[in-house]
Write a protein that holds these residues in place. Sequence first.
Motif, PDB file in Angstrom:
ATOM      1  N   GLY A  63       0.792  -1.222   0.000  1.00  0.00           N
ATOM      2  CA  GLY A  63       0.000   0.000   0.000  1.00  0.00           C
ATOM      3  C   GLY A  63       0.818   1.263   0.000  1.00  0.00           C
ATOM      4  N   GLU A  64       2.140   1.133   0.008  1.00  0.00           N
ATOM      5  CA  GLU A  64       3.001   2.313  -0.004  1.00  0.00           C
ATOM      6  C   GLU A  64       3.082   2.879  -1.427  1.00  0.00           C
ATOM      7  OE1 GLU A  64       4.288   3.620   2.671  1.00  0.00           O
ATOM      8  OE2 GLU A  64       3.642   1.995   4.017  1.00  0.00           O
ATOM      9  N   ILE A  65       3.265   4.197  -1.519  1.00  0.00           N
ATOM     10  CA  ILE A  65       3.451   4.817  -2.821  1.00  0.00           C
ATOM     11  C   ILE A  65       4.758   4.304  -3.420  1.00  0.00           C
ATOM     12  CG2 ILE A  65       3.756   6.983  -4.056  1.00  0.00           C
ATOM     13  CD1 ILE A  65       2.086   8.335  -1.887  1.00  0.00           C
ATOM     14  N   ASP A 209      -3.897  -7.192   2.781  1.00  0.00           N
ATOM     15  CA  ASP A 209      -4.084  -6.956   4.214  1.00  0.00           C
ATOM     16  C   ASP A 209      -2.737  -7.059   4.933  1.00  0.00           C
ATOM     17  OD1 ASP A 209      -4.732  -7.190   6.983  1.00  0.00           O
ATOM     18  OD2 ASP A 209      -6.729  -7.912   6.446  1.00  0.00           O
ATOM     19  N   PRO A 210      -2.288  -5.990   5.607  1.00  0.00           N
ATOM     20  CA  PRO A 210      -0.987  -6.037   6.267  1.00  0.00           C
ATOM     21  C   PRO A 210      -0.957  -6.972   7.469  1.00  0.00           C
ATOM     22  CG  PRO A 210      -2.137  -4.017   6.839  1.00  0.00           C
ATOM     23  CD  PRO A 210      -2.946  -4.693   5.772  1.00  0.00           C
ATOM     24  N   ASN A 211      -2.107  -7.328   8.009  1.00  0.00           N
ATOM     25  CA  ASN A 211      -2.154  -8.185   9.198  1.00  0.00           C
ATOM     26  C   ASN A 211      -2.325  -9.656   8.869  1.00  0.00           C
ATOM     27  OD1 ASN A 211      -1.982  -6.000  11.142  1.00  0.00           O
ATOM     28  ND2 ASN A 211      -4.056  -5.466  10.537  1.00  0.00           N
ATOM     29  N   THR A 212      -3.049  -9.961   7.790  1.00  0.00           N
ATOM     30  CA  THR A 212      -3.301 -11.357   7.441  1.00  0.00           C
ATOM     31  C   THR A 212      -2.588 -11.804   6.178  1.00  0.00           C
ATOM     32  OG1 THR A 212      -5.240 -10.872   6.064  1.00  0.00           O
ATOM     33  CG2 THR A 212      -5.608 -11.101   8.447  1.00  0.00           C
ATOM     34  N   GLY A 213      -2.129 -10.847   5.355  1.00  0.00           N
ATOM     35  CA  GLY A 213      -1.500 -11.181   4.085  1.00  0.00           C
ATOM     36  C   GLY A 213      -2.480 -11.516   2.986  1.00  0.00           C
ATOM     37  N   GLU A 214      -3.787 -11.465   3.269  1.00  0.00           N
ATOM     38  CA  GLU A 214      -4.782 -11.788   2.251  1.00  0.00           C
ATOM     39  C   GLU A 214      -4.775 -10.736   1.148  1.00  0.00           C
ATOM     40  OE1 GLU A 214      -9.501 -12.958   1.870  1.00  0.00           O
ATOM     41  OE2 GLU A 214      -8.854 -11.605   3.466  1.00  0.00           O
ATOM     42  N   ASP A 284      -4.129  -0.965  13.679  1.00  0.00           N
ATOM     43  CA  ASP A 284      -4.849  -2.241  13.729  1.00  0.00           C
ATOM     44  C   ASP A 284      -6.335  -2.089  13.445  1.00  0.00           C
ATOM     45  OD1 ASP A 284      -2.595  -3.805  14.306  1.00  0.00           O
ATOM     46  OD2 ASP A 284      -2.731  -3.301  16.435  1.00  0.00           O
ATOM     47  N   ARG A 285      -6.703  -1.028  12.729  1.00  0.00           N
ATOM     48  CA  ARG A 285      -8.089  -0.851  12.321  1.00  0.00           C
ATOM     49  C   ARG A 285      -8.130  -0.625  10.803  1.00  0.00           C
ATOM     50  NH1 ARG A 285     -12.259   2.001  16.033  1.00  0.00           N
ATOM     51  NH2 ARG A 285     -13.268  -0.015  15.638  1.00  0.00           N
ATOM     52  N   PHE A 310     -16.082   4.250   6.878  1.00  0.00           N
ATOM     53  CA  PHE A 310     -16.487   3.315   7.921  1.00  0.00           C
ATOM     54  C   PHE A 310     -15.228   2.706   8.534  1.00  0.00           C
ATOM     55  CE2 PHE A 310     -20.224   3.955   5.520  1.00  0.00           C
ATOM     56  CZ  PHE A 310     -21.312   3.579   6.304  1.00  0.00           C
ATOM     57  N   VAL A 311     -15.345   2.168   9.735  1.00  0.00           N
ATOM     58  CA  VAL A 311     -14.188   1.587  10.407  1.00  0.00           C
ATOM     59  C   VAL A 311     -14.571   0.251  11.020  1.00  0.00           C
ATOM     60  CG1 VAL A 311     -14.679   2.821  12.583  1.00  0.00           C
ATOM     61  CG2 VAL A 311     -12.333   2.034  12.082  1.00  0.00           C
ATOM     62  N   ALA A 312     -13.614  -0.702  10.997  1.00  0.00           N
ATOM     63  CA  ALA A 312     -13.819  -2.030  11.583  1.00  0.00           C
ATOM     64  C   ALA A 312     -12.484  -2.536  12.111  1.00  0.00           C
ATOM     65  CB  ALA A 312     -14.386  -2.995  10.548  1.00  0.00           C
ATOM     66  N   ASP A 313     -12.553  -3.616  12.878  1.00  0.00           N
ATOM     67  CA  ASP A 313     -11.343  -4.214  13.449  1.00  0.00           C
ATOM     68  C   ASP A 313     -10.712  -5.246  12.525  1.00  0.00           C
ATOM     69  OD1 ASP A 313     -11.459  -2.707  15.795  1.00  0.00           O
ATOM     70  OD2 ASP A 313     -12.804  -4.154  16.764  1.00  0.00           O
ATOM     71  N   SER A 314     -11.385  -5.563  11.429  1.00  0.00           N
ATOM     72  CA  SER A 314     -10.813  -6.447  10.418  1.00  0.00           C
ATOM     73  C   SER A 314     -11.408  -6.046   9.081  1.00  0.00           C
ATOM     74  CB  SER A 314     -11.115  -7.924  10.717  1.00  0.00           C
ATOM     75  OG  SER A 314     -12.489  -8.199  10.551  1.00  0.00           O
ATOM     76  N   LEU A 315     -10.801  -6.519   8.010  1.00  0.00           N
ATOM     77  CA  LEU A 315     -11.277  -6.130   6.690  1.00  0.00           C
ATOM     78  C   LEU A 315     -12.738  -6.511   6.485  1.00  0.00           C
ATOM     79  CD1 LEU A 315     -10.621  -4.913   3.919  1.00  0.00           C
ATOM     80  CD2 LEU A 315      -9.938  -7.213   3.175  1.00  0.00           C
TER      81      LEU A 315
END
Length: 456
Positions: A63-65, A209-214, A284-285, A310-315
């Motif tokens: 996700g980095e430029i 996803d940076p947390n799950t790699g999906e 982590d959001r 919108f915001v959530a704790d997982s994708l």
Amino acid sequence: MTENDAGARRDAEGWRPPRWTRSQAARIERTPETVAPVIEPPAEDPAADLHIWDTWLLRDRHGEIAEVDGWRVLFSLTAPEELLPGKRHDVAEIRFFYSRNGTEWHGGEPVFDADALGQRQWAGSALYDDGDLYLYYTAAGDESAEELNYNQRIAVGHGGRFAADDDGVRSEGPWTHEVLLEPDGEWYESEDQSRGMIYTFRDPWFFEDPNTGETTLLFEANTPVPTDSGRCGGDEAQQEFNGSVGVAASRSGDPLDWELEPPLLDGVCVNQELERPHVVARDDRYYLFFSSHMHTFAPGLRGFDGLYGFVADSLRGEYEPLNGSGLVVANPAGVPFQAYSWMAFPYRDEVLVQSFYNYREFAGESLDGIADLSEAEQRRRFGGTLSPTLRLDVGDDRTRIHGTLAHWHIPTAREELPATDGYRPPDDVDPDEGYVDRPDTRMDRHRTGRYPRNGY
């Protein structure tokens, strides 16, 4: 909840994605935290010979430029400047620009050769993966048809590359183009099923996803809503407003291999267009953003041309609207159509928001009024370039605009931004001005071939 739990829930009979509810959307109002400043025309425009609108940056898997030999690259939908602005969607072409410092931009050449899919190309995203380039886009219109049409498929161009030297960046083919996704008619409405004002299956946006790699691809879509479904209390007029944020997953991480999954967010009964969806992951959001219009809200709801979030704790978590309603950025009431197509991206401790400069000096009830102006006035009032970049404070479930940068300013990671203690939002935050609820006058774009309101 783990991703396995989420997957099991998605497979369960009767499961529905998180919803943007009418009670949430009923809280929408302009506030000092959400109203953007009035935009003034830029002193210089690096692409004065083009109309420019939907824009996105070249990014890597994280996700980095991304940079190509020290150059950062952005992509825009473009049309010739001499064209009447309201006709630009019919000939849209993706061009690219490049910059060393994020303020001085060069280029403006087409990315693709003549083999791109569709009668024209609409918005998408771009992945730079270890030198390989994947440009996701919307193939708009069936290229085999003689007349202009509004069929939409999610496509990709790959195999080409960017070559760079001290003088700049060049796009080199050959490119391979292929359709990746089409609506399935179950989770995502097909054009034949559509009975609403606008049909959508577009705007692919790559996200790993940076947390799950999906590895996922988000897109704008519509949810099929049979008239006997009971949705919206059985109100057929509200059922026609059935926007959603779609998602496809790549099990292997292959940027060319995708499988449709249920939507991330359902806007049925609320809004028809959840455009250009994208995610910013921080603390982590997961912050899910999209753009929408005043006129695409369902009858009985008031909304604005703006950025919603919108915001959530997982994708695939339980998304809750930011600021209680979902509204993150709104145009001032005095110039309700001055900007559109916002795209948020992280920058150090804040979030920056880029958009395009739409219509200035116009405060009509809808963009339909633009067509009543002379052609010279339509051209004069259309910005057709990048807007000033907004600076956004984002914390938990609240956001606040706290400053701006110049037109075309996309800062580099090394750049220190000025303090914004002196920033003040516009005084004009009247939540009612510019609102009109006239569902009887709304046009059916994909059936008539016209672009009502947001087509201008």
